[in-house]
Design an enzyme around this catalytic site. Structure first.
Site: not given
Ligand code: PPE
Length: 326
Positions: A159
């Site tokens: 991330k």
């Molecule tokens: N893909 C991406 C690109 C992504 O940023 C997230 C989380 C996910 C999948 C899902 O990951 P998880 O939260 O572990 O289920 N995105 C984070 C940030 C969003 C933002 O706008 O900033 C979040 O959901 O916290």
């Protein structure tokens, strides 16, 4: 969006929200060299609890490692305590938590070696990521003109702040076109994920999600895979093509911020009945019960915000890689 809080944790100390500022010459800002997490804390019967906290902090450390940081000033255990502490000190019962490790000094020749990471944790009340009606009605999405990162262009499993330039390009374009979310295809042209969420398709009662190689492997994705299997659904990871989205019975996306949201229309094609379908609703219900402590899995996945230990500066930096390079 109100992002205020009283306190932000920074490198072992709580600093007031107004004082949590960075210098203009912070290399992390100039180059996007940082890694972050998005975590949620929910109110449960026994008080506020952070959902899948150790898993998020572990991914934070692994993101830092994938990006190339050699050492971190805090251990995972310390960061878990500091996260709980940030929620407790601000007095939140439900909030979004944003830990971040960034390149605070050094690295001006585009080489991470010799650079120094800093760590901060903020929390704020972030209610409706995709809008108020999203949970019930679902949202409208399009397939972005931007391609998701090739796994050897950036580290898609990490991330990394800089990865989100790609998400910003796609999301801004989609919203300007009148949609609420962008679906991104991987460099081979198959569905990867959304700008901040993973994607699932439901077809003939079977749940399909994209393979993990080109995507950020979401913790919500993992949670839903587990909950879906426990609800008796057949779940597979399989390459998904764009027209399989159009022909699906249901499509939904998931992430910590977004939670579980249906895509009711994609590229001007109505998906299923044009609202959140039965499988999406069942998983949404199970997810909300789980995060709020009302599911058999909750005990294992919810970390109560109590008995918070004080986090002081870690005595020695935690090495992320073994041995020294030349
Ligand atoms: N893909 C991406 C690109 C992504 O940023 C997230 C989380 C996910 C999948 C899902 O990951 P998880 O939260 O572990 O289920 N995105 C984070 C940030 C969003 C933002 O706008 O900033 C979040 O959901 O916290």
């Amino acid at each position: 969006m109100g992002m205020e809080s009283k306190w932000i944790w920074k490198d072992g100390d709580f600093v007031r929200y107004e004082d949590a500022t960075l210098h203009f010459l912070t290399p992390g800002l100039h180059y996007g060299i940082g890694v972050f997490e998005g975590i949620r804390c929910y109110q449960t019967k026994s008080g506020p609890a952070v959902f899948r906290l150790p898993e998020h902090i572990r991914r934070l450390r692994l993101s830092a490692k994938a990006l190339g940081f050699d050492t971190l000033p805090f251990s995972e255990e310390e960061l878990i305590e500091a996260t709980k502490g940030t929620v407790a000190k601000n007095g939140f019962s439900e909030c979004y938590i944003r830990p971040m490790i960034w390149l605070d000094a050094g690295g001006w020749n585009l080489n991470l070696d010799g650079g120094r990471p800093a760590i901060g944790i903020a929390a704020w009340e972030w209610k409706n990521y995709l809008g108020e009606a999203a949970l019930e009605r679902g949202v409208r999405a399009n397939v972005s003109s931007y391609t998701r990162h090739h796994p050897n262009v950036s580290m898609t499993k990490a991330k990394i702040s800089g990865n989100y330039v790609n998400s910003f390009l796609a999301k801004t374009e989609s919203v300007r076109l009148g949609f609420e979310e962008a679906i991104m295809l991987d460099p081979s042209g198959y569905v990867a994920e959304c700008t901040g969420a993973n994607l699932f398709v439901v077809k003939d009662g079977r749940i399909v999600t994209t393979p993990s190689a080109p995507i950020l492997e979401g913790i919500t994705r993992d949670t839903l895979l587990t909950l879906a299997k426990e609800l008796g659904y057949e779940v597979v990871e399989q390459t998904i093509a764009r027209d399989q989205l159009y022909m699906a019975d249901e499509v939904f996306v998931c992430g910590t911020a977004a939670e579980v949201v249906a895509l009711r229309e994609i590229d001007f094609r109505t998906i299923g009945s044009g609202a959140a379908g039965p499988v999406t609703l069942a998983l949404q219900k199970a997810y909300h019960a789980t995060v709020r402590g009302a599911h058999a899995r909750s005990k294992e996945w919810c970390t109560p915000v109590r008995n918070v230990r004080d986090v002081r500066r870690y005595p020695a930096p935690v090495r992320l890689v073994r041995g020294r390079r030349r």
